[in-house]
Design an enzyme around this catalytic site. Structure first.
Site, mmCIF file in Angstrom:
data_model
loop_
_atom_site.group_PDB
_atom_site.id
_atom_site.type_symbol
_atom_site.label_atom_id
_atom_site.label_comp_id
_atom_site.label_asym_id
_atom_site.label_seq_id
_atom_site.Cartn_x
_atom_site.Cartn_y
_atom_site.Cartn_z
ATOM 1 N N ARG A 160 0.890 -1.196 -0.100
ATOM 2 C CA ARG A 160 -0.066 0.142 0.102
ATOM 3 C C ARG A 160 0.773 1.344 0.038
ATOM 4 N NH1 ARG A 160 -1.719 0.924 4.445
ATOM 5 N NH2 ARG A 160 -1.105 -1.182 5.404
ATOM 6 N N TYR B 96 -1.249 -3.757 -7.011
ATOM 7 C CA TYR B 96 -0.892 -4.262 -5.728
ATOM 8 C C TYR B 96 -2.249 -4.408 -5.144
ATOM 9 C CZ TYR B 96 -0.140 -5.431 -1.008
ATOM 10 O OH TYR B 96 -0.301 -6.101 0.392
ATOM 11 N N GLY B 97 -2.617 -5.458 -4.421
ATOM 12 C CA GLY B 97 -3.964 -5.638 -3.392
ATOM 13 C C GLY B 97 -4.537 -4.365 -2.794
ATOM 14 N N GLY B 98 -3.980 -3.914 -1.827
ATOM 15 C CA GLY B 98 -4.581 -3.139 -0.968
ATOM 16 C C GLY B 98 -4.736 -1.579 -1.726
ATOM 17 N N LYS C 29 -9.656 -2.604 1.764
ATOM 18 C CA LYS C 29 -9.525 -1.309 2.634
ATOM 19 C C LYS C 29 -10.146 -0.171 2.289
ATOM 20 C CE LYS C 29 -6.067 -3.462 4.934
ATOM 21 N NZ LYS C 29 -6.136 -4.551 5.691
ATOM 22 N N HIS D 192 -10.723 -2.792 11.642
ATOM 23 C CA HIS D 192 -9.585 -3.346 11.050
ATOM 24 C C HIS D 192 -9.161 -4.589 12.106
ATOM 25 C CE1 HIS D 192 -5.092 -3.268 9.531
ATOM 26 N NE2 HIS D 192 -5.865 -4.218 8.781
ATOM 27 N N SER E 270 -1.550 -3.824 10.071
ATOM 28 C CA SER E 270 -1.063 -4.639 9.088
ATOM 29 C C SER E 270 0.204 -5.427 9.352
ATOM 30 C CB SER E 270 -0.845 -3.775 7.921
ATOM 31 O OG SER E 270 -1.828 -3.354 7.334
ATOM 32 N N ALA E 271 0.130 -6.654 9.192
ATOM 33 C CA ALA E 271 1.443 -7.650 9.298
ATOM 34 C C ALA E 271 1.898 -7.675 10.681
ATOM 35 C CB ALA E 271 2.599 -7.098 8.641
ATOM 36 N N CYS E 272 0.850 -7.644 11.703
ATOM 37 C CA CYS E 272 1.023 -7.796 13.209
ATOM 38 C C CYS E 272 0.204 -9.161 13.751
ATOM 39 C CB CYS E 272 0.679 -6.570 13.960
ATOM 40 S SG CYS E 272 1.947 -5.171 13.647
ATOM 41 N N LYS F 133 -3.019 -10.526 12.518
ATOM 42 C CA LYS F 133 -4.304 -10.890 12.537
ATOM 43 C C LYS F 133 -4.723 -12.126 12.031
ATOM 44 C CE LYS F 133 -5.617 -7.314 10.355
ATOM 45 N NZ LYS F 133 -4.071 -6.767 10.508
ATOM 46 N N ASP G 105 -9.513 -9.928 8.891
ATOM 47 C CA ASP G 105 -9.041 -8.629 8.769
ATOM 48 C C ASP G 105 -9.970 -7.484 8.817
ATOM 49 O OD1 ASP G 105 -6.593 -7.175 7.531
ATOM 50 O OD2 ASP G 105 -7.732 -6.659 5.893
ATOM 51 N N ASN H 294 6.421 -8.551 1.932
ATOM 52 C CA ASN H 294 4.825 -8.512 1.850
ATOM 53 C C ASN H 294 4.059 -9.342 0.807
ATOM 54 O OD1 ASN H 294 2.516 -7.120 2.747
ATOM 55 N ND2 ASN H 294 2.433 -5.601 0.975
ATOM 56 N N SER H 295 4.725 -10.352 0.367
ATOM 57 C CA SER H 295 3.957 -11.272 -0.611
ATOM 58 C C SER H 295 2.969 -11.759 0.018
ATOM 59 C CB SER H 295 5.061 -12.424 -1.015
ATOM 60 O OG SER H 295 5.652 -13.030 0.270
ATOM 61 N N ARG H 296 1.697 -12.235 -0.746
ATOM 62 C CA ARG H 296 0.442 -12.731 -0.294
ATOM 63 C C ARG H 296 -0.068 -13.844 -1.056
ATOM 64 N NH1 ARG H 296 -1.848 -9.026 4.007
ATOM 65 N NH2 ARG H 296 -0.110 -7.350 4.230
ATOM 66 N N PHE I 21 2.246 -17.037 18.409
ATOM 67 C CA PHE I 21 1.438 -18.363 17.614
ATOM 68 C C PHE I 21 0.198 -18.970 18.426
ATOM 69 C CE2 PHE I 21 5.218 -16.968 15.411
ATOM 70 C CZ PHE I 21 4.764 -16.358 14.119
ATOM 71 N N GLY I 22 0.333 -20.468 18.406
ATOM 72 C CA GLY I 22 -0.521 -21.138 19.262
ATOM 73 C C GLY I 22 -0.435 -21.047 20.510
HETATM 74 N N1 LIG Z 1 6.698 -13.302 16.950
HETATM 75 C C1 LIG Z 1 5.327 -13.613 16.595
HETATM 76 N N2 LIG Z 1 5.387 -13.326 15.086
HETATM 77 C C2 LIG Z 1 3.861 -13.501 14.850
HETATM 78 C C3 LIG Z 1 2.714 -13.862 15.645
HETATM 79 N N3 LIG Z 1 1.736 -13.744 14.960
HETATM 80 C C4 LIG Z 1 1.854 -13.418 13.731
HETATM 81 N N4 LIG Z 1 3.358 -13.258 13.551
HETATM 82 C C5 LIG Z 1 4.052 -12.840 12.397
HETATM 83 O O1 LIG Z 1 3.569 -11.473 11.815
HETATM 84 C C6 LIG Z 1 3.722 -11.390 10.647
HETATM 85 C C7 LIG Z 1 2.331 -10.954 9.898
HETATM 86 O O2 LIG Z 1 1.252 -11.845 10.654
HETATM 87 P P1 LIG Z 1 -0.302 -11.922 9.890
HETATM 88 O O3 LIG Z 1 -1.075 -12.701 10.775
HETATM 89 O O4 LIG Z 1 -0.030 -12.149 8.599
HETATM 90 O O5 LIG Z 1 -0.617 -10.283 10.096
HETATM 91 P P2 LIG Z 1 -2.126 -9.611 9.828
HETATM 92 O O6 LIG Z 1 -2.302 -8.637 10.807
HETATM 93 O O7 LIG Z 1 -2.968 -10.432 9.272
HETATM 94 O O8 LIG Z 1 -1.489 -8.613 8.486
HETATM 95 P P3 LIG Z 1 -2.451 -7.778 7.422
HETATM 96 O O9 LIG Z 1 -2.893 -9.042 6.672
HETATM 97 O O10 LIG Z 1 -1.396 -7.170 6.585
HETATM 98 O O11 LIG Z 1 -3.379 -7.010 7.907
HETATM 99 C C8 LIG Z 1 3.904 -12.678 9.973
HETATM 100 O O12 LIG Z 1 5.270 -12.829 9.574
HETATM 101 C C9 LIG Z 1 3.864 -13.488 11.291
HETATM 102 O O13 LIG Z 1 4.722 -14.751 11.159
HETATM 103 C C10 LIG Z 1 3.257 -14.164 16.948
HETATM 104 O O14 LIG Z 1 2.418 -14.330 17.775
HETATM 105 N N5 LIG Z 1 4.569 -13.874 17.456
HETATM 106 O O1 LIG Z 2 -4.236 -4.119 2.177
HETATM 107 C C1 LIG Z 2 -3.244 -4.730 1.788
HETATM 108 O O2 LIG Z 2 -2.654 -4.477 0.980
HETATM 109 C C2 LIG Z 2 -2.871 -6.012 2.662
HETATM 110 C C3 LIG Z 2 -3.284 -5.614 4.003
HETATM 111 O O3 LIG Z 2 -4.369 -6.547 4.652
HETATM 112 C C4 LIG Z 2 -2.984 -4.576 4.726
HETATM 113 O O4 LIG Z 2 -1.903 -3.919 4.454
HETATM 114 O O5 LIG Z 2 -3.295 -4.367 6.069
HETATM 115 MN MN LIG Z 3 -3.765 -10.593 7.328
#
Ligand SMILES: Nc1nc2c(ncn2[C@@H]2O[C@H](COP(=O)(O)OP(=O)(O)OP(=O)(O)O)[C@@H](O)[C@H]2O)c(=O)[nH]1
Ligand SMILES: O=C([O-])CC(=O)C(=O)O
Ligand SMILES: [Mn+2]
Length: 629
Positions: free
Chosen positions: A89, A229-231, A238, A258, A280-282, A284, A305, A403-405, A531-532
């Site tokens: 994005r 690109y997606g977003g 979004k 979100h 994003s990327a944290c 979810k 999401d 950010n590959s998807r 994770f788990g």
């Molecule tokens: N250390 C750690 N990393 C995590 C955890 N959960 C997710 N991650 C990492 O965080 C990154 C993003 O995780 P996603 O679950 O794809 O994040 P998202 O919030 O769905 O991202 P968007 O799709 O961009 O909105 C990945 O590289 C995961 O491996 C966790 O509990 N601990």
């Molecule tokens: O919108 C996108 O490109 C992918 C996404 O889920 C984010 O960035 O939160």
């Molecule tokens: Mn996600």
């Protein structure tokens, strides 16, 4: 929008067309305008059928945009590589063009709508020459919802049409519902911004250096230019479901957030519904599909999401997921970290973008397997090996872009909850905020009440990731994980959250929590396994909802009392556990002025309630209240 400057401009009647032209009067009028402006060579009205999917894949294959993957490994799936400059994005080029600049607020880029339209109309003029224009009717959320949210995206990208088919209810059904009820729709105009002159050869991933992702909240309209690109290009996601929907939600008394949605089931069969907002990327997608490590507990997925939250007749908040697919971060996804995402993908019908490609037509990315493959192609198409990196590149260059998807249908998720199909959604027990913070924020904190919960959300912060163009790892405030997605003034948005609380019984409102999976030790390692194992935190949250788990009150809220977090079988040294769970007075002493500076940016619209919460916090951590307030 029309600027009929040239004499021989094509009209819709002049174009070769496939599919069935719509009859919805306002849609017809808008399509005529778009054709007049963008001047495509052909038009295709999407129906969302399997045959259409096949045709569009063939179109993209012939253009060199995608390859078909190995049907035995990933049936009916395709692989795309973007231009290396079109991978995330573009927040710098994302605009909220409200009539009144003050309504865009300090966190959004703004330009006067008339001025923006002038700029973009020039760009759109003739922008689809040499290309087919796809008309993509869609509905965000259930078509039979009380107030279905329709949209029509017009795009010159078949990749967009295919992705929208996975991510939204797309094609004849929404179009029929929209037409039968003469419903309004959000017009979403998208172009990759690369017209082709007569005889000019196309590139595999057309896009433009000039990019604009623009929202007209007063008109409820979206214009996107220059990126595939997606977003930036799947405008139902979004752009509509967060930026435009947040404005609708403000006006109509609901919330567009979100957030992932999950159902947690205890060993006794008690169901809890939890929504969680992380930037994003944290995490979810990972949390939404988690496999608990604690015996007897189960998670079911409802969304990963976006969540729309509305009051039910019983006065509780209900969540629905407006999407029908996952657009998930690939790197780090594996059978160890997120087995349910892997199982979802393994059923095929998916689009992979900017990951690695094996010689036998399978995909690979960092973290998928322990051993790196030896001979694959990287996301730029270069031969790549785990031991030497890409041919002609540096050894440490990754096979997959960070950010590959993967883009994959939600119905393939093996743990999808039955209520995903329920237009009412699920009643929410807990709202969880989170972010990526190497220090300061404990593993889990519960707010004292709704208002304090809104304060937690409003002050959320996170280190930036590869999901948006720009530097990675920079700390920024990200209110409710919505910083790049609020379609209006951030202060009004926080006020809306407070007002939602005033509309309901505190007892019926979800309990609010703040989590952080990303605290690090002095060596920079994540202290919490994540994770788990995050199921342990979910269990504590569920027990707090029931008023069972014990907690300690601190200046920042309630944290788990010693022994109240289930750590049985957890492989974590006692002192690390204490470090991730604890409240650090010193770190919060430093954090408070940062929050003050963040609130300073809101201006006079900053809600009184947030000022009060900050005052309380200042006093509690032993700082003199700032004179400003
Ligand atoms: N250390 C750690 N990393 C995590 C955890 N959960 C997710 N991650 C990492 O965080 C990154 C993003 O995780 P996603 O679950 O794809 O994040 P998202 O919030 O769905 O991202 P968007 O799709 O961009 O909105 C990945 O590289 C995961 O491996 C966790 O509990 N601990
Ligand atoms: O919108 C996108 O490109 C992918 C996404 O889920 C984010 O960035 O939160
Ligand atoms: Mn996600």
């Amino acid at each position: 929008m029309s600027i009929a400057t040239q004499v021989h401009r094509k009209t819709r009647a002049d174009l070769p067309a496939t599919g069935t032209a719509p009859t919805h009067p306002r849609l017809v009028a808008w399509l005529d305008e778009v054709v007049d402006l963008c001047q495509p060579d052909a038009i295709h009205y999407c129906d969302g059928s399997d045959e259409e999917y096949e045709q569009l894949v063939t179109v993209l294959e012939e253009a060199g945009t995608v390859v078909r993957l190995n049907d035995e490994k990933l049936p009916n799936s395709i692989y795309a590589r973007t231009d290396p400059d079109d991978v995330a994005r573009v927040e710098d080029q994302t605009f909220i063009c409200s009539e009144d600049e003050r309504n865009a607020g300090p966190t959004n880029n703004w330009m006067a709508p008339a001025e923006m339209k002038r700029v973009m109309t020039k760009l759109y003029d003739g922008c689809m020459k040499g290309r087919t224009m796809y008309v993509i009717p869609f509905c965000m959320g259930h078509i039979d919802a009380k107030d279905p949210k329709f949209g029509v995206e017009v795009s010159d990208s078949a990749y967009v049409a295919l992705s929208m088919r996975i991510m939204t209810r797309m094609g004849v059904e929404p179009l029929k519902a929209m037409t039968d009820t003469d419903a309004d729709f959000v017009p979403c105009l998208h172009s990759v911004g690369m017209p082709l002159e007569e005889g000019e050869r196309d590139v595999a991933w057309p896009c433009s250096e000039t990019k604009y992702i623009v929202h007209f909240p007063d008109e409820r309209m979206i214009w996107s230019y220059g990126s595939g690109y997606g977003g930036n290009s799947l405008l139902g996601k979004k752009c509509y479901s967060l930026r435009i929907a947040s404005v609708m939600a403000r006006d109509e008394g609901w919330m567009a957030e979100h957030m992932l949605i999950l159902r947690l089931i205890s060993p006794e069969g008690r169901k809890y519904h939890i929504v969680a907002a992380f930037p994003s990327a944290c995490g979810k997608t990972n949390l939404a599909m988690l496999e608990p490590t604690i015996p007897g507990w189960k998670v079911e997925t409802l969304g990963d999401d976006i969540a729309w939250l509305r009051f039910g007749d019983d006065g509780r908040l209900y969540a629905t997921n407006p999407e029908t697919g996952f657009f998930g971060v690939a790197p780090g996804t594996s059978y160890e970290t997120n087995p349910n995402a892997m199982r979802t993908i393994a059923k095929g019908n998916s689009i992979f973008t900017n990951v690695g490609l094996t010689r036998d037509g399978d995909v690979w990315w960092e973290g998928m397997t322990k051993d790196k493959p030896e001979d694959i192609l990287d996301w730029k198409g270069r031969p790549w090996s785990g031991s030497t990196g890409p041919q002609g590149g540096r050894k440490d260059e990754k096979a997959a872009h960070p950010n590959s998807r993967f883009c994959t249908p939600i119905e393939q998720c093996p743990i999808l909850a039955d209520d995903y199909h329920n237009p009412q959604g699920v009643p929410i027990d807990a709202i969880v905020f989170g972010g990526r913070r190497e220090n300061t924020i404990p593993l889990v904190t519960q707010s004292r009440n709704w208002k304090h919960g809104v304060f937690m959300g409003a002050t959320c912060s996170s280190e930036t990731t590869a999901a948006a163009k720009g530097a990675v790892g920079v700390l920024r405030r990200d209110p409710m994980a919505m910083l790049p997605f609020i379609g209006y003034h951030v202060a009004d948005y926080c006020q809306h959250w407070i007002n939602i609380g005033k509309k309901a019984d505190e007892a019926k409102l979800p309990k609010v929590f703040y989590v952080n999976w990303f605290r690090r030790d002095d060596d920079g390692r994540f202290m919490w396994p994540g994770f788990g194992e995050n199921s342990r935190v979910l269990k504590w949250i569920a027990e707090r909802v029931d008023g069972r788990a014990e907690a300690v009150e601190t200046p920042i809220g309630f944290i788990p009392a010693a022994g109240s977090l289930d750590v049985e079988g957890l492989d974590l040294p006692e002192e690390d556990l204490r470090a991730v769970v604890s409240y650090s007075p010193q770190e919060w002493h430093d954090e408070v002025p940062r929050i003050g500076r963040w609130f300073d940016t809101f201006g006079w619209r900053l809600p009184r309630e947030l000022v009060d919460e900050l005052r309380n916090l200042e006093v509690a951590v032993g700082r003199a209240p700032s004179s400003m307030w």
